[in-house]
Design a protein around this motif. Structure first.
Motif, PDB file in Angstrom:
ATOM      1  N   THR A 335       0.839  -1.195   0.000  1.00 57.95           N
ATOM      2  CA  THR A 335       0.000   0.000   0.000  1.00 57.95           C
ATOM      3  C   THR A 335       0.873   1.242   0.000  1.00 57.95           C
ATOM      4  OG1 THR A 335      -1.572  -1.162   1.418  1.00 57.95           O
ATOM      5  CG2 THR A 335      -1.887   1.203   1.201  1.00 57.95           C
ATOM      6  N   ALA A 336       0.655   2.103  -0.974  1.00 59.46           N
ATOM      7  CA  ALA A 336       1.228   3.451  -0.928  1.00 59.46           C
ATOM      8  C   ALA A 336       0.042   4.316  -0.509  1.00 59.46           C
ATOM      9  CB  ALA A 336       1.758   3.865  -2.292  1.00 59.46           C
ATOM     10  N   PRO A 337      -0.042   4.691   0.794  1.00 56.87           N
ATOM     11  CA  PRO A 337      -1.266   5.293   1.323  1.00 56.87           C
ATOM     12  C   PRO A 337      -1.810   6.437   0.465  1.00 56.87           C
ATOM     13  CG  PRO A 337       0.337   4.946   3.075  1.00 56.87           C
ATOM     14  CD  PRO A 337       1.045   4.658   1.771  1.00 56.87           C
ATOM     15  N   ASP A 338      -3.106   6.373   0.214  1.00 52.89           N
ATOM     16  CA  ASP A 338      -3.818   7.370  -0.597  1.00 52.89           C
ATOM     17  C   ASP A 338      -3.271   7.509  -2.011  1.00 52.89           C
ATOM     18  OD1 ASP A 338      -5.590   7.928   1.462  1.00 52.89           O
ATOM     19  OD2 ASP A 338      -4.145   9.311   2.385  1.00 52.89           O
ATOM     20  N   LYS A 339      -2.504   6.533  -2.454  1.00 52.02           N
ATOM     21  CA  LYS A 339      -2.013   6.567  -3.839  1.00 52.02           C
ATOM     22  C   LYS A 339      -2.463   5.313  -4.568  1.00 52.02           C
ATOM     23  CE  LYS A 339       1.912   9.576  -3.884  1.00 52.02           C
ATOM     24  NZ  LYS A 339       3.349   9.682  -3.983  1.00 52.02           N
ATOM     25  N   TYR A 340      -1.847   4.206  -4.213  1.00 53.03           N
ATOM     26  CA  TYR A 340      -2.270   2.974  -4.862  1.00 53.03           C
ATOM     27  C   TYR A 340      -1.952   1.787  -3.969  1.00 53.03           C
ATOM     28  CZ  TYR A 340       2.644   2.319  -6.240  1.00 53.03           C
ATOM     29  OH  TYR A 340       3.993   2.149  -6.232  1.00 53.03           O
ATOM     30  N   GLU A 341      -2.554   0.655  -4.295  1.00 48.79           N
ATOM     31  CA  GLU A 341      -2.286  -0.567  -3.543  1.00 48.79           C
ATOM     32  C   GLU A 341      -2.198  -1.732  -4.517  1.00 48.79           C
ATOM     33  OE1 GLU A 341      -6.482  -1.389  -1.497  1.00 48.79           O
ATOM     34  OE2 GLU A 341      -5.590   0.510  -0.856  1.00 48.79           O
ATOM     35  N   ILE A 342      -1.471  -2.770  -4.102  1.00 49.88           N
ATOM     36  CA  ILE A 342      -1.286  -3.933  -4.982  1.00 49.88           C
ATOM     37  C   ILE A 342      -1.862  -5.166  -4.296  1.00 49.88           C
ATOM     38  CG2 ILE A 342       0.366  -5.368  -6.233  1.00 49.88           C
ATOM     39  CD1 ILE A 342       2.238  -2.998  -6.364  1.00 49.88           C
ATOM     40  N   TRP A 343      -2.724  -5.846  -5.014  1.00 46.84           N
ATOM     41  CA  TRP A 343      -3.350  -7.093  -4.534  1.00 46.84           C
ATOM     42  C   TRP A 343      -2.852  -8.254  -5.385  1.00 46.84           C
ATOM     43  CZ3 TRP A 343      -7.383  -7.470  -0.716  1.00 46.84           C
ATOM     44  CH2 TRP A 343      -7.748  -6.243  -0.144  1.00 46.84           C
TER      45      TRP A 343
END
Ligand code: GLA
Length: 416
Positions: A335-343
């Motif tokens: 998680t890059a907070p408030d930017k993007y996340e990887i699942w």
């Protein structure tokens, strides 16, 4: 005399023994039947359509048939959406003189059995809604105290799927209440997918595997990104709950560790195509529900669904992630907070699904540095973009992508 007495004693002894054996056998049978849900029914997450998200109490026979016809024509049935489920408000407010549930004759003039028959003939399965309490959430009769009777009614009508809610349950114990209905369904003898709708209040993921085929993990979904009001929440808020509800104990974060063939976390019915979501949000919502192996129950009005929405709901490569036979639910690894996340989600053929979600309000240029996820992806993989439907090179070098706000990049990695 003595002989006769002896004979009759022996005989009654035998009778007693055989009666006892019979009782023991019946008890064993009852014990077995009590310990079972119908196995083999939801080896992959159920797919279908449910009336509630769009129509709430405005349901009727014609709407359900029109929906089924649309789903046959627009490719939804072929894509795997087989259960058509009518939610709350299908019945009359009172049971009949014998205590039976009665369908509202104005909404369902042909009756539920005829509707189920019709849907079956069209190639669908049919689902209905009930409640473990005194009343349903909309105030219609609940099944508390009528479990066996209602299960017999559902079986006689040809029901294939029961969504069983948790309103007006007072001090009932959730596990006990859902077990009672599981046993009633089993006794009624018709295989029925049992959908536990207890909103995650009593951590059903810890006890529901032997009872139902899916269990809700949150309050109701709403067609927004991450709004929260009363008991409703946007899909991103539900997703955050899924991730955060339980720390990792087996290397998989969140609730995913509890899901697998036959028992699924239900992140609630889809809002894809409903007015509160942008097209990008519908796409992300659908992709993430596929990644976490949540059931895919469409909740939009099929009669007015645009081609773009049907394209999202019927994307075979995304559905394949959800329906993968291993049924390993995905998890968030970055998680890059408030930017993007990887699942990520491992698949049965050794491939991986990887989804990058832009959680910010702006378009993001994202660089996926594969070497930073070396532990997960030790090999070299070729990359396919599942929404663009094209190949994107391999993991030998970082992947650069531009992702619009609240949109996703969905990838399938295949070992080279
Ligand atoms: C609850 C459930 C919803 C829907 C309504 C019907 O809120 O969680 O999914 O079934 O009841 O009243």
């Amino acid at each position: 005399m003595q002989n006769t007495l002896k004979h009759s004693l022996t005989r009654s002894g035998k009778l007693l023994r055989s009666a006892l054996t019979g009782i023991a056998a019946a008890a064993a049978l009852a014990a077995t039947s009590q310990a079972q849900k119908f196995e083999g029914l939801a080896l992959t997450p159920p797919m279908g359509w449910n009336s509630w998200n769009t129509f709430e109490s405005n349901i009727n026979e014609q709407l359900v048939i029109d929906t089924a016809e649309e789903m046959k024509a627009n490719g939804m049935l072929d894509a795997g959406y087989q259960y058509i489920v009518i939610d709350d408000t299908w019945s009359l407010r009172e049971r009949d003189a014998d205590g039976n549930l009665v369908a509202d004759p104005e909404k369902f003039p042909s009756g539920i059995k005829a509707l189920a028959d019709k849907l079956h003939a069209m190639g669908f399965k049919f689902g209905i809604y009930g409640d473990a309490g005194k009343t349903t959430c909309a105030g219609y009769p609940g099944s508390q105290g009528h479990e066996y009777q209602d299960a017999r009614t559902f079986a006689a009508w040809g029901v294939d799927y029961l969504k069983y809610d948790w309103c007006a349950t007072g001090t009932r114990d959730a596990k006990e209440a859902y077990t009672t209905m599981r046993d009633a369904l089993h006794a009624a003898g018709r295989p029925i997918v049992f959908s536990i709708c207890e909103w995650g209040d009593n951590k059903p993921w810890e006890w529901a595997q032997d009872i139902g085929h899916l269990w809700r993990i949150s309050g109701d979904i709403y067609d927004c990104w991450d709004c929260e009001f009363k008991w409703s929440r946007g899909f991103k808020a539900i997703l955050d709950g899924y991730h955060d509800a339980k720390p990792s104990v087996v290397g998989r974060d969140g609730l995913g560790q509890y899901a697998g063939p036959g028992g699924w976390n239900d992140a609630d019915m889809l809002e894809v195509g409903n007015p509160g979501l942008t097209l990008a949000e519908s796409r992300s919502h659908f992709t993430l529900w596929a990644m976490i192996s949540s059931p895919l129950m469409a909740g939009n009005d099929m009669r007015v669904a645009t081609p773009e929405i049907i394209e999202i709901l019927t994307n075979k490569e995304i559905i394949a992630l959800n329906q993968d036979p291993d049924g390993v639910a995905g998890w968030r690894i970055f998680t890059a907070p408030d930017k993007y996340e990887i699942w990520v989600k491992p698949l049965s053929d050794g491939d991986w699904a990887v989804t990058v979600l832009n959680s910010s309000e702006e378009t993001q240029d994202v660089t996926v540095e594969w070497h930073r996820m070396e532990q997960t992806f030790p090999d070299e993989y070729s990359i396919r973009d599942l929404w663009a439907g094209k190949d994107l090179g391999d993991t030998h070098q970082p992947l650069k992508a531009t992702i619009a706000s609240h949109d996703v990049l969905a990838l399938r990695l295949s070992k080279k």
